[in-house]
Design a protein around this motif. Structure first.
Motif, PDB file in Angstrom:
ATOM      1  N   ASP A 126      -6.602   1.134   6.788  1.00 36.15           N
ATOM      2  CA  ASP A 126      -5.247   0.650   7.079  1.00 36.15           C
ATOM      3  C   ASP A 126      -4.348   0.817   5.855  1.00 36.15           C
ATOM      4  O   ASP A 126      -3.195   1.234   5.962  1.00 36.15           O
ATOM      5  N   ARG A 127      -4.889   0.481   4.698  1.00 36.11           N
ATOM      6  CA  ARG A 127      -4.103   0.623   3.466  1.00 36.11           C
ATOM      7  C   ARG A 127      -3.791   2.084   3.190  1.00 36.11           C
ATOM      8  O   ARG A 127      -2.677   2.421   2.780  1.00 36.11           O
ATOM      9  N   ALA A 134      -3.398   4.431   5.381  1.00 27.66           N
ATOM     10  CA  ALA A 134      -2.346   4.823   6.324  1.00 27.66           C
ATOM     11  C   ALA A 134      -0.982   4.346   5.818  1.00 27.66           C
ATOM     12  O   ALA A 134       0.008   5.074   5.903  1.00 27.66           O
ATOM     13  N   GLU A 135      -0.950   3.131   5.271  1.00 24.92           N
ATOM     14  CA  GLU A 135       0.292   2.605   4.706  1.00 24.92           C
ATOM     15  C   GLU A 135       0.708   3.433   3.486  1.00 24.92           C
ATOM     16  O   GLU A 135       1.892   3.744   3.315  1.00 24.92           O
ATOM     17  N   ILE A 136      -0.260   3.800   2.674  1.00 18.75           N
ATOM     18  CA  ILE A 136       0.033   4.636   1.500  1.00 18.75           C
ATOM     19  C   ILE A 136       0.649   5.967   1.940  1.00 18.75           C
ATOM     20  O   ILE A 136       1.638   6.421   1.366  1.00 18.75           O
ATOM     21  N   ARG A 137       0.075   6.588   2.969  1.00 18.46           N
ATOM     22  CA  ARG A 137       0.625   7.865   3.470  1.00 18.46           C
ATOM     23  C   ARG A 137       2.066   7.693   3.943  1.00 18.46           C
ATOM     24  O   ARG A 137       2.932   8.519   3.667  1.00 18.46           O
ATOM     25  N   ARG A 138       2.323   6.581   4.665  1.00 23.55           N
ATOM     26  CA  ARG A 138       3.671   6.328   5.160  1.00 23.55           C
ATOM     27  C   ARG A 138       4.661   6.184   4.001  1.00 23.55           C
ATOM     28  O   ARG A 138       5.720   6.821   3.983  1.00 23.55           O
ATOM     29  N   VAL A 139       4.305   5.383   3.019  1.00 23.01           N
ATOM     30  CA  VAL A 139       5.193   5.160   1.870  1.00 23.01           C
ATOM     31  C   VAL A 139       5.334   6.445   1.047  1.00 23.01           C
ATOM     32  O   VAL A 139       6.419   6.783   0.587  1.00 23.01           O
ATOM     33  N   ASP A 168       7.870   8.686   2.500  1.00 27.89           N
ATOM     34  CA  ASP A 168       9.215   8.116   2.605  1.00 27.89           C
ATOM     35  C   ASP A 168      10.097   8.780   1.546  1.00 27.89           C
ATOM     36  O   ASP A 168       9.722   8.870   0.374  1.00 27.89           O
ATOM     37  N   CYS A 177      -5.044   5.438  -3.569  1.00 25.41           N
ATOM     38  CA  CYS A 177      -5.771   6.092  -2.474  1.00 25.41           C
ATOM     39  C   CYS A 177      -7.109   6.633  -2.960  1.00 25.41           C
ATOM     40  O   CYS A 177      -8.135   6.497  -2.277  1.00 25.41           O
TER      41      CYS A 177
END
Length: 166
Positions: free
Chosen positions: A96-97, A99-104, A107, A122
């Protein structure tokens, strides 16, 4: 105030709610689709491994396709890697983290320095996951070696008996 159950207004309201989220499944349908029990889904939620996409005002859980994919991932980690639920919780938190790292990371407002920090984080998460899998592999290798020794011993016993008969 809600109309009494069984009235046309109640049926319409329920239909409208399902029209908003037609892809959401009740716990029975989600359990059937995922190949596990309703009890398992509740337990996964209790442990924090799974959060239903929504809950009705009456407290009924509703599951999305993403929820079903997460259940499939939990079951895969149990069967493929032999992880227990505590280990699975760690893996899922790390995934989950990431996936959040990829999103940020993607950005446009993220700076190059922030991206570098995200990549480092990561890497640490991936190395941790690898260590978990490696520990399981070592345990499996040990188990296989023990089985191989037992098989050899059984074969030697059979060979000794066969030789004694001749």
């Amino acid at each position: 105030m809600s109309p009494p159950l069984g009235t046309k207004a109640a049926e319409t309201a329920a239909g409208d709610q399902h029209a908003e989220h037609p892809e959401l499944l009740g716990i029975g349908a989600a359990a059937a689709r995922s190949g596990c029990s309703e009890r398992a889904l509740r337990y996964y939620q209790q442990l924090g491994l799974l959060v239903p996409a929504s809950t009705t005002p009456g407290g009924m859980r509703r599951y999305s396709e993403d929820d079903l994919a997460r259940v499939a991932r939990i079951r895969e980690l149990q069967t493929l890697l032999g992880l227990n639920l505590d280990e699975i919780a760690i893996v899922l938190r790390n995934e989950d983290r990431m996936a959040e790292i990829r999103r940020v990371y993607h950005d446009e407002r993220t700076t190059d320095d922030q991206r570098l920090g995200l990549v480092r984080e990561c890497l640490v998460l991936q190395e941790g996951l690898r260590a978990t899998v490696e520990a399981k592999r070592i345990a499996l290798d040990s188990f296989l070696a023990d089985l191989d020794a037992r098989i050899r011993k059984a074969r030697d016993l059979l060979t000794g008996r066969d030789s004694a008969r001749d």
